[in-house]
Design a protein around this motif. Sequence first.
Motif, short mmCIF file in Angstrom:
data_model
loop_
_atom_site.label_atom_id
_atom_site.label_comp_id
_atom_site.label_asym_id
_atom_site.label_seq_id
_atom_site.Cartn_x
_atom_site.Cartn_y
_atom_site.Cartn_z
N VAL A 1 -7.03 -15.50 -12.56
CA VAL A 1 -8.40 -15.11 -12.81
C VAL A 1 -8.93 -15.79 -14.07
O VAL A 1 -10.11 -16.13 -14.16
CB VAL A 1 -8.52 -13.58 -12.89
CG1 VAL A 1 -9.96 -13.17 -13.04
CG2 VAL A 1 -7.93 -12.97 -11.63
N VAL B 1 -10.25 -10.39 -4.33
CA VAL B 1 -11.53 -9.72 -4.57
C VAL B 1 -12.60 -10.76 -4.90
O VAL B 1 -13.76 -10.63 -4.54
CB VAL B 1 -11.39 -8.69 -5.71
CG1 VAL B 1 -12.76 -8.19 -6.15
CG2 VAL B 1 -10.54 -7.52 -5.24
N LEU B 2 -12.22 -11.80 -5.62
CA LEU B 2 -13.19 -12.84 -5.99
C LEU B 2 -13.47 -13.79 -4.83
O LEU B 2 -14.39 -14.60 -4.88
CB LEU B 2 -12.70 -13.63 -7.20
CG LEU B 2 -12.57 -12.80 -8.49
CD1 LEU B 2 -12.13 -13.67 -9.65
CD2 LEU B 2 -13.88 -12.12 -8.83
N VAL C 1 -9.82 -1.01 -4.66
CA VAL C 1 -9.79 -1.77 -3.41
C VAL C 1 -8.43 -1.60 -2.78
O VAL C 1 -7.45 -1.28 -3.44
CB VAL C 1 -10.04 -3.28 -3.65
CG1 VAL C 1 -11.49 -3.53 -3.99
CG2 VAL C 1 -9.12 -3.83 -4.72
N ARG C 2 -8.36 -1.85 -1.47
CA ARG C 2 -7.10 -1.82 -0.73
C ARG C 2 -6.29 -0.57 -1.03
O ARG C 2 -5.09 -0.63 -1.33
CB ARG C 2 -6.27 -3.07 -1.03
CG ARG C 2 -7.07 -4.33 -0.78
CD ARG C 2 -6.33 -5.41 -0.04
NE ARG C 2 -5.16 -4.98 0.66
CZ ARG C 2 -4.03 -5.65 0.65
NH1 ARG C 2 -3.93 -6.77 -0.03
NH2 ARG C 2 -3.02 -5.23 1.35
N LEU D 1 -12.74 -4.58 -8.08
CA LEU D 1 -11.37 -4.18 -8.43
C LEU D 1 -11.37 -2.87 -9.20
O LEU D 1 -10.45 -2.06 -9.07
CB LEU D 1 -10.74 -5.24 -9.33
CG LEU D 1 -9.80 -6.23 -8.72
CD1 LEU D 1 -9.14 -7.03 -9.82
CD2 LEU D 1 -8.73 -5.53 -7.88
N LEU E 1 -11.64 -10.35 -16.21
CA LEU E 1 -10.49 -9.98 -15.39
C LEU E 1 -9.28 -10.75 -15.86
O LEU E 1 -9.36 -11.94 -16.15
CB LEU E 1 -10.76 -10.28 -13.92
CG LEU E 1 -11.64 -9.27 -13.20
CD1 LEU E 1 -11.72 -9.62 -11.72
CD2 LEU E 1 -11.08 -7.86 -13.36
N GLY E 2 -8.14 -10.04 -15.95
CA GLY E 2 -6.92 -10.66 -16.47
C GLY E 2 -6.10 -11.34 -15.39
O GLY E 2 -6.48 -11.40 -14.22
N ARG F 1 -17.65 -10.71 -11.48
CA ARG F 1 -17.60 -10.99 -10.05
C ARG F 1 -16.56 -10.11 -9.36
O ARG F 1 -16.69 -9.75 -8.21
CB ARG F 1 -17.28 -12.47 -9.81
CG ARG F 1 -18.52 -13.36 -9.93
CD ARG F 1 -18.15 -14.81 -9.62
NE ARG F 1 -17.55 -15.45 -10.78
CZ ARG F 1 -16.46 -16.21 -10.76
NH1 ARG F 1 -15.84 -16.44 -9.62
NH2 ARG F 1 -15.99 -16.75 -11.86
N GLY F 2 -15.50 -9.78 -10.10
CA GLY F 2 -14.44 -8.97 -9.52
C GLY F 2 -14.61 -7.48 -9.81
O GLY F 2 -13.64 -6.73 -9.82
N ARG G 1 -6.25 1.36 -3.52
CA ARG G 1 -5.98 1.74 -4.91
C ARG G 1 -7.08 2.70 -5.40
O ARG G 1 -8.22 2.61 -4.97
CB ARG G 1 -5.96 0.50 -5.80
CG ARG G 1 -4.74 -0.37 -5.52
CD ARG G 1 -4.82 -1.68 -6.23
NE ARG G 1 -4.85 -1.47 -7.70
CZ ARG G 1 -4.50 -2.42 -8.55
NH1 ARG G 1 -4.13 -3.61 -8.12
NH2 ARG G 1 -4.55 -2.19 -9.83
N ASP H 1 0.82 -1.22 0.00
CA ASP H 1 0.00 0.00 0.00
C ASP H 1 0.85 1.27 0.00
O ASP H 1 0.37 2.33 -0.38
CB ASP H 1 -0.93 0.03 1.22
CG ASP H 1 -2.04 -1.00 1.11
OD1 ASP H 1 -2.07 -1.73 0.09
OD2 ASP H 1 -2.87 -1.09 2.05
N THR I 1 -4.20 -9.94 -5.67
CA THR I 1 -5.27 -9.00 -5.34
C THR I 1 -6.57 -9.36 -6.05
O THR I 1 -7.64 -9.38 -5.46
CB THR I 1 -4.86 -7.57 -5.74
OG1 THR I 1 -3.63 -7.28 -5.12
CG2 THR I 1 -5.90 -6.56 -5.27
N ALA I 2 -6.48 -9.66 -7.36
CA ALA I 2 -7.69 -9.94 -8.12
C ALA I 2 -8.45 -11.11 -7.52
O ALA I 2 -9.67 -11.11 -7.42
CB ALA I 2 -7.34 -10.24 -9.57
N VAL I 3 -7.70 -12.11 -7.07
CA VAL I 3 -8.36 -13.31 -6.57
C VAL I 3 -8.92 -13.07 -5.17
O VAL I 3 -9.97 -13.58 -4.81
CB VAL I 3 -7.39 -14.49 -6.61
CG1 VAL I 3 -8.11 -15.75 -6.20
CG2 VAL I 3 -6.83 -14.63 -8.01
#
Lengths: 711, 711
Positions: free
Chosen positions: B617, A619-620, B651-652, B647, B612-613, B643-644, B654, A545, A615-617
Motif C-alpha cells: 500500500v 480493497v484498492l 471487509v470480508r 478497510l 494505509l500501511g 481510497r482504501g 472482518r 475467514d 487484503t488492503a490491495v
Amino acid sequence: MSLDRLFNPASIAIVGASADPSSISGRPLRLLRQHAYGGAIYPINPKYTELQGVRVYPAIGAVPEPVDLAVLAVPAPVVPRLVGECAAAGVRFAVVLSSGFGEAGASGRRLQAQLLEATRGSGLRVVGPNCEGFYNTAGGVAVGFSPAIDHERGFTSGRPGPVAIVAQSGGQGFALFNRGLEAGLGFSVVISTGNEADLGWLDYAEYLVDDPATRVILGFVEGLRDARRLVAVARRAAAAGKPLVVAKIGRTEAGRRAATSHTGNLVGVDEAYSAAFRQLGVVRVDDVDEMLDVAAYFSHGRLPAGRRVGILTASGGAGAWLADACAARGLELPPVREDNQARVRSFIPSYGNTGNPVDITAQAVYDGGYERALGLLLRSGEFDALAAAVSLAGADHFRARLPELRRALDGATVPLVYYSYTSATPETLASLRELGVPCYPTPVRTARALAWAAWYAAFLHRADDVAVFGSPPWGKVHKVPRPQEGGDRKWVAAPDPLAFVADAGIRIARAEIAHSPAEAVAAFRRLETPVALKIHSPHLPHKSDVDGVRLALATEPAVRDAYADLLATVRRRAPSATIDGVLVQEMVADGVELILGTTRDPQLGRFVLVGLGGTAVEVLGDVVLRLAPVSAPEARAMLDELRGAALLRGVRGRPPADLDALVGALVRFSEHAARLPPSIAALEINPLLVLPRDRGVVAVDVRLELEDAHA
Amino acid sequence: MSLDRLFNPASIAIVGASADPSSISGRPLRLLRQHAYGGAIYPINPKYTELQGVRVYPAIGAVPEPVDLAVLAVPAPVVPRLVGECAAAGVRFAVVLSSGFGEAGASGRRLQAQLLEATRGSGLRVVGPNCEGFYNTAGGVAVGFSPAIDHERGFTSGRPGPVAIVAQSGGQGFALFNRGLEAGLGFSVVISTGNEADLGWLDYAEYLVDDPATRVILGFVEGLRDARRLVAVARRAAAAGKPLVVAKIGRTEAGRRAATSHTGNLVGVDEAYSAAFRQLGVVRVDDVDEMLDVAAYFSHGRLPAGRRVGILTASGGAGAWLADACAARGLELPPVREDNQARVRSFIPSYGNTGNPVDITAQAVYDGGYERALGLLLRSGEFDALAAAVSLAGADHFRARLPELRRALDGATVPLVYYSYTSATPETLASLRELGVPCYPTPVRTARALAWAAWYAAFLHRADDVAVFGSPPWGKVHKVPRPQEGGDRKWVAAPDPLAFVADAGIRIARAEIAHSPAEAVAAFRRLETPVALKIHSPHLPHKSDVDGVRLALATEPAVRDAYADLLATVRRRAPSATIDGVLVQEMVADGVELILGTTRDPQLGRFVLVGLGGTAVEVLGDVVLRLAPVSAPEARAMLDELRGAALLRGVRGRPPADLDALVGALVRFSEHAARLPPSIAALEINPLLVLPRDRGVVAVDVRLELEDAHA
C-alpha cells in the motif's frame, strides 16, 4: 454485406411523406431537397399526388424504378406492414424513424418482432427503428428529421471530412456532429442506430472501417449486441489504422452477477469493456471535448513514434502548465541535447530557457526565433512529438509568419500540436489543419490528445506482435469438479482446482493432506521445509475467514500443536462444515503477492486478470484485465498498468521479482483460461508468489467458481 | 495595507512614456485613453512636451499634483533611480513593466535588490517588476501593455463582473481573461504579479477578498512566498464565502528534500500544497476549462446543500452520459420519490422515465413538460441540485419558453445547472446567467463544476467547526533525542521516539528491551501474551530490511530460539551496526494497519498524514495530508478520502474498526505535531493498528527523523 447502397443510395422512397413541415413525416423530403441530394426521390402517400413539386406514389409497389432505400415516418403499428411491402418491392434498406418499438414496453417489443418478421427471407436490412436517420455529407444524403442538419434551423454546411459518428442515441450523435463542426472537424457520415432491431453498431463500424472517406470512427455506445464481434471489428480497424473512439455509457445487468466472487467485485462489467477496449486499441473517452479533441488529432495529425515530447513556448507560464499536463499523462520530457540547446541560445535572449520546455521568450517570436527553434527541434531526432504553447490571437502575425512555419514543417515527420492560450481565428485554425497541426485551447486538452495519439501508436506497434485473442481454440475440455453436497455450492476449494493450474504449467507450492497430527508431522518431514497448515473443506473456500490457516511452522511440535489448535478453532467457528483434513504446505518466502485469475463476462467472454494481492490491495482494486489469451508483449503491458508495478521492480531493498517468469505464467495461464469451459465462471490463484529474479513463480492457493447454472 | 489606490487610482504617471505605438513604452498611455480612464494622466519623459494631446512632464518630481500610481516602462538599469524619484515624490504605487530583474541572472537580481532599496522608508509599494500590469474593468484602469486589453488588437469589452484573476504569469493571466470573456464571464480585476519583489500573490488575493466587486478569485500560481500566510488569506476568503480557484504549476526544490524519509516520498511538496488547498477550501483545478467552468458556477450559481443530484433530460443518451459523469465525481443520484414520479408520469409519454435521470422525452418538451417537471423537482426537497441535459440550439424555442422557465425557477433555492448538448446562442446563455443557471457544453464539465460547488459548500460547512490550524500554540518543546555517534545520523529508532507518541495520548504496544535470551524470556513472562522480537539499534531504523523482526512467539523456547536466530541474522546482515538489545513487544492482532505521521514542508509548515500501511500500500501511496492540527470533522474527512477507506469499515467478514478512537488519535496526534520543534522533520507511527470497534488503536513502531541541520 456492404452498406454502400444504404449510405450512397441511387434512389430514396419516403414512406408516409407529408406536407406538414413541423412533423417528423414532413421533414425527410425537405431535408433531402435542401441538401440537393442527387438521386431519385419517391414520396409515398396515398393522400397526395405531389409534394414540393415532387410526384407522390400511393404505395412503394407503385414506384416504377428500383428503390435502394426507404425512409419510414409512419405510426408504429403500420410499420411492419409497410416494411413488408418494401421488402416485397425489392427495396434494399429501410430506415425506420418511428418510435414505439422495443423502447416502449411489451406491445412495442411485439411490434419490433413483427417488423423483423416482415423482412424475413428478403434481402431488406433495417436501420432503427426509433432512430433519427443518418447524414452522408459528401452525397448530400440527409435522411431523417434531425434539426442539426436542417438548413431551416440554422444548419449551414456539413463540411465533408474524415470523421464518422455511429451513435446509439440520435440526440447525442447529431449533437456530437454539431459540436464537432464548431470545433472545425470534417465529417463523412453521422448515423443514429436507434433500437438496432437488425443492423447494429458493429455493422456500421465495420462498414466505415472500409470506407475510404472515413479515417476515424466516433461511437456513442450504451451496449453492444453480439459483443464478441467487437474483437473482429476492432482488429480490422487496427489493420486499417483507423481508430475507434468510443464513449461507453451506462452499466449492464451482468455487473451484478460478477459481484458474487471477490475477483468479480474487482471486475464489474464496465471494467470488462474498458479492458477489452484497451486491449483492442479502442480509445475510450470520458467526455465530449475529449472525443472531439482526439478526433481532431486523428483527422490530420501524425502518429508519434514514442512518448518523448519537446515543448516550445514563448511564455514561461504556458510552457510550465503544458509540461505539467504532459507529465501527468505519462508523456516524457527529456532535456534538449546540449548542442541543440547551444544552437537555440544563439538566437534567443539570455533570459530564455533552452532545456525542455524551450522558452524562446516573446522577444524572439517577433524576430522569427519561433520558426527557427521549431525547425531545429523537429529535425533533432530527440523527440517523438513537439507541443508548442503559442498565442494565436494575433491573426496578422500568424499570416505573416505562415511561409516560415510552412518551411519549418516541410519534410518533418515528427508530429506537432499547438496549445493556443488565446483564442485563434477560424482562418488561423484552418491553416493549421491544412498543415497537419491540431490546435487545442487548454494545456490538458493538448496533452490528453497527444497522450492518446502516443497510446494508439504504441497499440498499433504491439498489435503487430499480438496473440490470437478472442477466438480461443477450443481445446481439452476439463471435467468440472462437482462441489460436495451441502457445501458452498459455487466455490470449489483447493486441491481440486490445483489440477487446472498445473495444466497451465504453473508451479504449485508442494502440499499433502493430513487427517491427524501424526500425518501432518509426517508430511512436514517429507517436505523438509517450514510449512503452513490450512483447513481443507468444501464448505470453506475462504479459509482465513474462519482463522483456518497457520503459517511458518518450523518444528515438529509446532506442527503438531498447530494442527490441534487449527481444528479446534475451525470447528468452533464453523460447526456445520465438513472437514476433509488439513493441507500441509511448504512455506514460500520472499515473494511478491499477486492474484492471477480468469473470469467470464457474459457479453465479452473470457478474461484473464492480474492484480496485487493482500487484503488492503484488494480493497484498492489494483487489477488489470485482458481478453484471454494474451501475448507476452500484452502481458508486459498489463503489468506496467498496475499502479503498484514498482513492487515487482524491487522496493525498500527487496530484490527485483522474476518478471520473465511472471510474464510466461501469465501468457500460459491466459491460453489455458481461453480453453476453459463456460461452466467455470472464475479460477483464481491467490496468492501467486513472484520470487526474486530467476526463481520463478509459485501458486499457493487456488479457488474455482462454477457458473450459477451448475450450482 | 489597502491596495485601493492601486486598483482605483485618482491619477497615473507613465514614466518613460513614448510615441512609439509598437513598443512597450508607447502602449500604457494609448491603453488608458482607449479605455477612457477618468483620472489624471501624467506622461513622464524629458524628450517630449506632449503625447497624444496630453502634457508630458520631464520628471515625476515636476508633476504638480499628488500621484497615486506610476507605471514604469523604461530599461531595467534606470528603474531603481526612477522608482526612487517616485518614492521621493510621494507616489503610492509603482507598476514596473520592465524585465531584466530577478528572472535574468545575477545582475538582474542585483537590480531587483536596488529597486527595493530605492523604496525603503517610503510608503511606495511595487507591483512587478517584469509584469504585464493590471486591468480594473469598472474604472477603465488599463495599466500595462497586454494585447488582450488593446482595442487596436481586437479587444472589444472587458464585461465587468465578479471574477478576479491574479496570475504569476502575465501571458496566462490575460489569456485566462481572454478565454473567460469568450465563455461569458464578467471580470472585476486582472493582475499580472511579475517577479513579486514587493507585493505578492497573497497580497492581491487578500485585497480582493474584501473587494465588493469580486466574488471569486482565480489564481495562476507557480509558488507562494511566505506561504504560511496562505492560511490566513484562505480563512478570510472562507469567512467571506469567496472561493479561491487556483492552478498551481511546477515543483519546488523542497520536494527532493522530503524524499529522504519514505513518508516524505509519499508526500512531496506538491502534495503538501494540494493538501493545504483541500483543507483551506481552495479549489485546485488542472485545466483552463475547469477553472473557467468553476468561475462561471461561482459567478452566478447557488451553492448546493449536499451531494444529491436530480437529472432531468429529454434525451436518454444525454441523461445517461451526465449521470455517469456525476456518479464518477461522487455525486449521488437517488431515485425520485414514488409520489413525485407519479406526478411526472401524468404529463409525459409512457415511454419516458421518471426515475433518476427523469427522461420526459422530446415530445413532452414541446408540450411544456420540461418546465413543469423542473418546477416539481426543484421544490420536491429530494435533491440538493438539479442538472438538466437540454438542447439549447433552438433559440426561438428557448425564448418562447423563457417565461415558463422563469416561473419554474421563481423562489426555488435548489441550484440548477444545464448541460446543453448542442451549441447555444450568446443570447440564450446570457438569459441563463441572469437566471443564475450555469450552462456547460459537455457532461463531464457540467458534473465537474457541480461537484466542486458541492465540495466547496461542504468545506464551508466543515469550516464552521474547524480547529485553529496553521498557527500552532507553541507549547511544550521537546528535547530532541541525539542520534548516537556512528549511527544513522538522521533517523532515531524506537523506543526513544515512543515518548513523543505517548505525549500525544496514543497507546503504545507494551515492550521491554532485553539484552540476553534470559531477559527476553523474562520479559515474555511479564507481558503474559505472545510477543514479537525486534532488533534495537540506532543504526537500523528500518528493521525489516535486515530481517530484524520475529513475530508471534507464544512459548518460552520459541522466544529463546528466536532471540538467538534474530541476533545472528542481523549481525550477519549488518555487521557494523551497534546493537543495543532486542525489543520484546506484545503482539497486537486483529488490527487494520495504518501509518500516522507528521512531516514538515519548508514553505507550508507542519503536516499530519494518515495512510494505509503495508509495503504494497505504501507503493500505491494511499495517503492523505492536512496542515496540523486538525479538528474531528476534518480528521473524518481525511479518512473518507483514503481510497482504501472500506478497510476501516470492515471487509470480508472482518469487524468494523474503531473509527472514533482513530479520529481521536488523529486529532490528538495532530495537535501534538503542531507543537513539535522544527528540528523534528518527521515522526511516524508505522504501523498504527486500529482494533475492532471499542478496542482503540495501538502504536506498534515509531520512528523519528531529524532535520538535516541537526545531523
